[in-house]
Scaffold this active site. Structure first.
Site, short mmCIF file in Angstrom:
data_model
loop_
_atom_site.label_atom_id
_atom_site.label_comp_id
_atom_site.label_asym_id
_atom_site.label_seq_id
_atom_site.Cartn_x
_atom_site.Cartn_y
_atom_site.Cartn_z
N GLU A 76 0.85 -1.18 0.00
CA GLU A 76 0.00 0.00 0.00
C GLU A 76 0.89 1.24 0.00
O GLU A 76 1.85 1.27 0.75
CB GLU A 76 -0.91 0.03 1.24
CG GLU A 76 -1.91 1.17 1.14
CD GLU A 76 -2.88 1.23 2.33
OE1 GLU A 76 -2.78 0.39 3.23
OE2 GLU A 76 -3.71 2.13 2.34
N ALA A 87 2.14 -0.10 10.81
CA ALA A 87 1.80 -1.48 10.51
C ALA A 87 0.98 -1.53 9.23
O ALA A 87 0.60 -0.49 8.70
CB ALA A 87 0.99 -2.09 11.65
N MET A 88 0.70 -2.76 8.76
CA MET A 88 -0.04 -2.90 7.51
C MET A 88 -1.00 -4.09 7.59
O MET A 88 -0.62 -5.18 8.00
CB MET A 88 0.94 -3.07 6.34
CG MET A 88 0.29 -3.26 5.00
SD MET A 88 -0.67 -1.80 4.50
CE MET A 88 -1.95 -2.60 3.54
N ASN A 142 -2.43 -6.25 5.62
CA ASN A 142 -2.52 -7.30 4.60
C ASN A 142 -3.41 -8.45 5.06
O ASN A 142 -3.29 -8.92 6.18
CB ASN A 142 -1.13 -7.87 4.32
CG ASN A 142 -0.10 -6.80 4.20
OD1 ASN A 142 -0.21 -5.91 3.38
ND2 ASN A 142 0.92 -6.84 5.07
N HIS A 147 -6.34 -1.69 15.38
CA HIS A 147 -6.58 -0.96 14.13
C HIS A 147 -6.41 -1.88 12.91
O HIS A 147 -7.28 -1.95 12.05
CB HIS A 147 -5.62 0.23 14.05
CG HIS A 147 -5.74 1.04 12.80
ND1 HIS A 147 -6.47 2.20 12.73
CD2 HIS A 147 -5.24 0.84 11.56
CE1 HIS A 147 -6.41 2.69 11.50
NE2 HIS A 147 -5.65 1.88 10.76
N GLU A 148 -5.30 -2.57 12.86
CA GLU A 148 -5.05 -3.44 11.70
C GLU A 148 -6.06 -4.58 11.66
O GLU A 148 -6.53 -4.97 10.59
CB GLU A 148 -3.62 -3.99 11.71
CG GLU A 148 -2.51 -2.94 11.82
CD GLU A 148 -2.63 -1.78 10.86
OE1 GLU A 148 -3.21 -1.94 9.77
OE2 GLU A 148 -2.15 -0.67 11.20
N HIS A 185 -9.36 -3.44 10.24
CA HIS A 185 -9.32 -3.26 8.79
C HIS A 185 -9.85 -4.50 8.05
O HIS A 185 -10.24 -4.40 6.89
CB HIS A 185 -7.89 -3.01 8.31
CG HIS A 185 -7.52 -1.55 8.22
ND1 HIS A 185 -8.34 -0.60 7.66
CD2 HIS A 185 -6.38 -0.90 8.57
CE1 HIS A 185 -7.74 0.59 7.69
NE2 HIS A 185 -6.56 0.44 8.24
N GLU A 230 -9.59 4.48 6.38
CA GLU A 230 -8.73 4.93 7.48
C GLU A 230 -9.49 5.74 8.53
O GLU A 230 -9.35 5.51 9.72
CB GLU A 230 -7.53 5.70 6.94
CG GLU A 230 -6.57 4.86 6.09
CD GLU A 230 -6.05 3.61 6.80
OE1 GLU A 230 -6.19 3.48 8.02
OE2 GLU A 230 -5.51 2.72 6.10
N1 B3K Z 1 -2.89 1.07 5.69
C1 B3K Z 1 -1.57 1.23 6.26
C2 B3K Z 1 -0.87 2.44 5.79
C3 B3K Z 1 -0.14 2.30 4.52
C4 B3K Z 1 0.69 3.52 4.24
C5 B3K Z 1 1.33 3.53 2.91
N2 B3K Z 1 2.20 4.65 2.71
C6 B3K Z 1 -1.61 1.21 7.74
C7 B3K Z 1 -2.89 1.54 8.37
O1 B3K Z 1 -3.39 2.63 8.30
O2 B3K Z 1 -3.48 0.68 8.96
ZN ZN Z 2 -5.33 2.00 8.80
#
Ligand code: B3K
Ligand code: ZN
Length: 856
Positions: free
Chosen positions: A121, A262-263, A265, A297-298, A301, A320
Site C-alpha cells: 500500500e 503497521a499494515m 494485509n 486498528h489493523e 481493517h 482509514e
Molecule cells: N494502511 C496502512 C498504511 C499504509 C501507508 C502507505 N504509505 C496502515 C494503516 O493505516 O493501517
Molecule cells: Zn489503517
C-alpha cells in the site's frame, strides 16, 4: 525536475478499469539481489472500448511476457508497459527480476534484517510485477514462495497454507491461497527466521482461528501483550459491530525496518516491531497502549478496508477514518475513555489544525494528488475519524450501528467510495446528510464564534453561533457545514443541575435559546470535542473555573483548564511580564489538592499546553516569547508548589510494575510531578533516586525527560548509564536517540552530528531516522527554529541525503518546515531559502517535490 513530478491526478478524472483480473498465481524465487517473480493472471476485458492493456510497473527488469502462451512484445509507458489489442479474455504470464536487498525505499519486496517482507500500500505492488495497481481491481491470489530453508524456515503469504515441500539446493517452498478477492495493495509475503508465539481464538459462531505472532529471535517474552491485544480486538469487534474474523489463520510479523506503524494485509499483518514488542523493563505505558491500539486498528481493517475496500485512493479515508474511529472506540473501552479522547484532541490541535492551515491543506477526501504516500495524513486519518465520530453523534449509537450494518452487507466484497458510506448511513436511518457531506470535500478548520447572554429576569440563555472556515491553500471559497456542537451549561455557583445538549449548527449563523436557567450559567462549548473546529468564545476566568469544577464532561474540564493556562501564557508573552496572572496559581492549588481523587485527568490538567497547541491559537507567533513565557509559568508553578509536587510524587509510588489502569494513571501523574520537580533546585536527589529505583521504562523515561527538559547536568550522567544498559536493544535505543535529539541547548546541532555518527545510527532504518531527525524537527522547537536558520539548513542537508534513500520518510520529516506561515518574517525567509535549495535539486522525489512546490 522531470515532467512526471509535476503531474497531479484528479478525483474528478476517475475511470473504471477497462480490464479485470479474476485470479492470479504468483511465484517468488527469493534471492537477495535477484528475486524472480512469475505472475500468471486471468484477465478479462470489461470495457469493449478499451483495446490496450496498460500495466503499472516500477524498478522492474522484464524477463518475458506471454499472452496465452505466446511470447509478446510490449511498449514502455511512463508508468509501466502497454500491451496493444489484447484478446477479450486471456492468460497473461509475466516474469520479472527484482532486487530486495537494495530496496531501501521499503516499498514492494525488501529485506528487513534477515527477513524478506513486503509493503504494497498504496502503490508498492508495481515494484513486484507489472499489474493493474489500483484498488478497484480485485483478484483471488495463489502464492508460491521458494527460499533457502536455513535462512528462511518460515514462508508466509496471505490466506491459508495449502501445500509445502522441499526443493533442490537446500531450498523449500510453500503454497498459499487466499479465498477472498482482494486488491493488490493487500498482498503480502514474508520469508525469514523468527520466534513464534501461538494462540487460538474461537469466534462467536464457534470457528477456531489460529493466531500466530512472529518476532525476532529471542523476543518471545515481549510478544504476549500484542497477542492478548489481538484477542481483545477480535472479541470487541464481534460484540460491538457483529463482525467475525473470516479465515482460519491470522498472522502478525514484526520487522525492524518499516515506513509506518503497521499494515493490514489480509491474514498476514506486517508490523513495525515498535508496535508489537513490549515488556515492563523496555516499554512504557504509552508503548503498551499504542500496541493495543495499532494491533486493533489493523485487525479492524479486515472488515473496514479489506472486505469492503476503496474504489480509488482518493477514498482513503473511507477505510482509514472509519478504522481510526473504531480503534478509538476500542481504546476508550479498554482504558480511560476521557484520557483517550484528550490525547486525540491534542493530535487534532497540534498536528491536524497545523496541516489544515498550511500548504498541504486537503479535504479528508482529497481532490488532487501528486504522490499518494503524502496523503496518509493526519487529515485523512484523524480528521477522517472525527467526521465519522460526528456521524455517530448525529445518529446516536444505535443509528450508527444500523448504518454500519447496512454499509457492510451492501458492499461486502466491493471497492467503494466515501459517498457509498454516507449513503448507507442515510438509508439505514432515513436521514438527509447532504449538508454533512461537505466535510468530505471541504478542507480547513471551521471557527465557531460564540456570543452568549443570560437574562436573569427572563431566565433565558441565548447563544448566537457563527461558523466561518478561513480559506486554505487549496480552496478559497468555503461553505457552511453541518456541525454538531455539544454544550454543557453549569451553574457558576455549583448549586443545582447542569444541562447537556447537542446543538445542530447548519447555517452560517444560528441562535439557540434555553429556558428556565435560573442561576448564572457558565457554558462549556464543544464538550467531548464534538467537532474538529476551533471555538472563539471570550469566557471569563470565573466561568472557566466553574466548568473545571462542575462540568460532568472531563474533556470540557480539561479544555477549560488548558484555556485558562494558555491565556496566562499569552499574557506573559505579550507583556514580557514579570508578573504572572493569579488565576493559574489558584487553579493549580485546587488541582493539586484533589490530585489523588482523579489522578489521570488531573495529570492532563496539570500538563501545560504544548508549544504546538499554543501556536495554533494565533495567526502569528513569536517563537522566543512564547517559549520563554511557557517556561516562566512552568518554573513559577514548580517553585510555588514545590512541597506539594514532592509530597504527591512520594505518595504516588507504585508496587511492582503492572500494565494496569490504576497504576498507569498514578505513573502518569507522578511523571508530571517529576517534570515540575526538575525545575526546582532541590530536585537532584529525587531524580537520581527515582532513576535508580525504577523497575520499569515508564518511570525511567519520566526521569530522563524531566532532566532533559530542564537541561540538568544529571541528564548526561544518566543517559550514559542508560546507553550502557540498552545499547543492544533497538527499540530502547530509539528512545535514547530521541531524548538526545530533543534536548534544547545551544550545542544541539553538534549533538545531532554526533548521534548520526553513532555506531547504532543508520539512515536506512526509519525508526532511527524519526528518533533523531523527526524529534529534532517536530519537537526541538528552540533548536529547529534557531534565529540564524541553522536548524532549517541542518534539516535540509539531511533531507537531500535521505530523499535518495527513502522518499516516504523524507517527505514526512519536512512537515515542520513547510508549516511556516505563523513565524516571523526573518524565519520565514530563512525557511524559503532552504525550500528553494530542495526545489532546485535535480533528482528530488515526487514525494518531496509535491510538498516543497506547494510550500513555495
Ligand atoms: N494502511 C496502512 C498504511 C499504509 C501507508 C502507505 N504509505 C496502515 C494503516 O493505516 O493501517
Ligand atoms: Zn489503517
Amino acid at each position: 525536475m522531470s515532467s512526471n513530478q509535476s503531474r497531479a491526478m484528479k478525483l474528478a478524472d476517475y475511470q473504471a478499469p477497462g480490464f479485470s483480473v479474476s485470479d492470479i498465481y504468483l511465484e517468488f524465487d527469493l534471492q537477495d539481489e535477484q528475486t524472480r517473480v512469475t505472475a500468471i493472471s486471468q484477465v478479462q476485458r470489461v470495457d469493449s472500448a478499451i483495446r490496450d492493456l496498460e500495466l503499472d510497473g516500477k524498478k522492474l527488469i522484464l524477463e518475458g511476457l506471454w499472452i496465452n502462451g505466446t511470447q509478446t512484445e510490449v511498449s514502455l509507458t511512463e508508468q509501466g508497459i502497454r500491451l496493444t489489442e489484447v484478446p477479450d479474455q486471456f492468460e497473461l504470464r509475466i516474469e520479472t527480476l527484482i532486487d530486495p536487498v537494495n530496496n531501501h525505499a521499503l516499498e514492494g519486496l525488501y529485506k528487513s534484517g534477515g527477513a524478506f517482507c513486503t509493503q504494497c500500500e498504496a502503490q508498492g505492488f508495481r515494484r513486484i510485477t507489472y499489474f493493474l495497481d489500483r484498488p478497484d481491481v480485485m483478484a483471488r491470489y495463489r502464492v508460491k514462495v521458494i527460499a533457502d530453508k536455513q535462512d528462511c524456515p518460515y514462508l508466509l503469504a496471505n490466506g491459508n497454507l495449502i501445500d509445502s515441500g522441499d526443493a533442490e539446493q537446500g531450498r523449500h517452498w510453500a503454497l498459499w491461497e487466499d479465498p477472498f478477492p482482494k486488491p493488490c495493495y493487500l498482498f503480502a509475503l514474508v520469508a525469514g527466521d523468527f520466534d513464534k508465539l501461538e494462540d487460538q481464538f474461537t469466534t462467536h459462531s464457534g470457528r477456531q482461528v489460529e493466531l500466530q505472532l512472529f518476532v525476532d529471535k529471542g523476543n518471545v517474552s515481549r510478544g504476549q501483550h500484542a497477542l492478548d491485544s489481538l484477542k481483545k480486538a477480535m472479541a470487541w469487534d464481534e460484540q460491538k459491530y457483529g463482525l467475525e474474523y473470516d479465515l482460519d489463520i491470522y498472522m502478525i510479523v514484526a520487522v525492524d525496518f518499516f515506513n509506518m506503524g503497521a499494515m493490514e494485509n489480509k491474514g498476514l499483518n506486517i508490523f513495525n516491531s515498535k508496535y508489537v514488542l513490549a515488556d515492563a523493563a523496555s516499554a512504557t505505558d504509552q508503548d503498551y497502549f499504542n500496541i493495543e491500539s495499532v494491533i486493533a486498528h489493523e485487525y479492524f481493517h479486515n472488515w473496514t478496508g479489506n472486505r469492503v475496500t476503496c474504489r480509488d485512493w482518493f477514498q482513503l479515508s473511507l477505510k482509514e477514518g472509519l478504522t481510526v474511529f473504531r480503534d478509538q472506540q476500542f481504546s476508550a473501552d479498554m482504558a480511560s475513555a476521557a484520557i483517550v479522547r484528550i490525547n486525540q484532541v491534542r493530535v487534532m490541535r497540534e498536528h491536524q489544525f497545523a496541516e489544515d492551515s498550511g500548504p498541504m491543506a486537503h479535504p479528508i477526501r482529497p481532490a488532487e494528488v501528486m504522490e499518494m504516500n503524502n496523503f496518509y495524513s493526519v487529515t485523512v486519518y484523524d480528521k477522517g475519524a472525527e467526521v465519522i465520530r460526528m456521524l455517530h453523534t448525529l445518529l446516536g449509537e444505535q443509528g450508527f450501528r444500523k448504518g454500519m450494518d447496512c454499509y457492510i452487507s451492501r458492499h461486502d466484497g466491493q471497492a467503494v467510495t466515501c459517498d457509498d458510506f454516507v449513503q448507507a448511513m442515510e438509508d439505514a436511518n432515513q436521514r438527509d446528510l447532504s449538508l454533512f457531506r461537505g466535510w468530505y470535500s471541504q478542507s480547513g478548520t471551521p471557527v465557531i464564534s460564540v456570543d452568549c447572554e443570560w437574562d436573569e429576569s427572563t431566565q433565558q440563555l441565548r447563544l448566537d453561533l457563527t461558523q466561518k472556515t478561513p480559506p486554505t491553500a487549496d480552496q478559497a471559497e468555503k461553505q457552511p457545514l453541518h456541525i454538531p456542537v455539544a454544550i454543557e451549561v453549569v451553574p457558576v455557583s455549583g448549586q443545582g443541575e447542569g444541562r447537556s445538549e447537542v446543538l445542530s449548527l447548519t447555517g452560517q449563523q444560528q441562535r439557540f435559546t434555553f429556558e428556565n436557567i435560573s442561576a448564572e450559567p457558565a457554558v462549556a462549548l464543544l464538550t467531548g470535542f464534538s467537532a474538529p473546529v476551533k471555538v472563539d468564545y471570550q469566557s471569563t476566568p470565573g466561568h472557566q473555573l466553574a466548568v473545571i469544577l462542575y462540568a460532568s464532561d472531563p474533556v470540557a474540564r480539561w479544555d477549560a483548564c488548558q484555556q485558562l493556562v494558555s491565556d496566562a501564557i499569552f499574557t506573559i508573552a505579550q507583556n514580557d511580564a514579570r508578573t504572572v496572572p493569579d488565576f493559574p496559581i489558584e487553579l493549580f492549588a485546587g488541582l493539586l489538592e484533589q490530585a489523588q481523587t482523579e489522578p489521570a485527568l488531573i495529570a492532563e490538567m496539570l500538563e501545560l499546553p504544548s508549544f504546538e497547541t499554543l501556536a495554533q491559537q494565533r495567526d502569528r507567533i513569536d517563537v522566543d516569547a512564547l517559549l520563554g513565557a511557557r517556561k516562566q509559568l512552568k518554573t513559577l508553578l514548580a517553585e510555588k508548589f514545590s512541597a506539594q509536587w514532592q509530597r504527591l510524587f512520594i505518595q504516588l509510588s507504585n508496587p511492582q510494575y503492572d500494565y494496569q489502569q490504576q497504576q498507569v494513571e498514578r505513573r502518569r501523574l507522578s511523571g508530571v510531578c517529576l517534570s515540575y520537580l526538575a525545575c526546582t533546585e532541590a530536585s537532584l536527589d529525587i531524580l537520581r533516586q527515582a532513576y535508580k529505583h525504577s523497575d520499569n521504562m515508564t518511570d525511567t523515561l519520566a526521569v530522563l525527560k524531566a532532566c532533559q527538559a530542564e537541561n540538568l547536568p544529571l541528564f548526561d550522567e544518566l543517559m550514559q548509564d542508560f546507553e550502557q544498559r540498552w545499547h543492544d536493544d533497538p527499540l530502547v535505543m530509539d528512545k535514547w536517540f530521541a531524548l538526545h535529539a530533543g534536548r534544547q541547548h545551544p550545542g544541539c546541532l553538534s549533538t545531532l552530528q554526533l548521534l548520526m555518527s553513532h555506531g547504532r545510527y543508520s539512515i536506512n532504518n526509519p525508526n532511527r531516522v524519526r528518533s533523531v531527525m523527526g524529534t529534532f524537527a517536530f519537537y526541538n522547537t528552540e533548536g529547529f527554529h534557531r534565529r540564524d536558520g541553522s536548524g532549517y539548513r541542518f534539516l535540509t542537508d539531511y533531507l537531500l541525503e535521505l530523499d535518495a534513500v527513502n522518499p516516504q520518510v523524507a517527505a514526512r520529516l519536512i512537515t515542520p518546515m513547510i508549516q511556516y506561515a505563523k513565524l516571523d518574517e526573518n524565519r520565514q525567509q530563512k525557511i524559503r531559502l532552504q525550500l528553494l535549495r530542495l526545489f532546485e535539486h535535480k533528482s528530488l522525489s515526487r514525494d518531496l517535490y509535491e510538498k516543497v512546490q506547494k510550500a513555495l
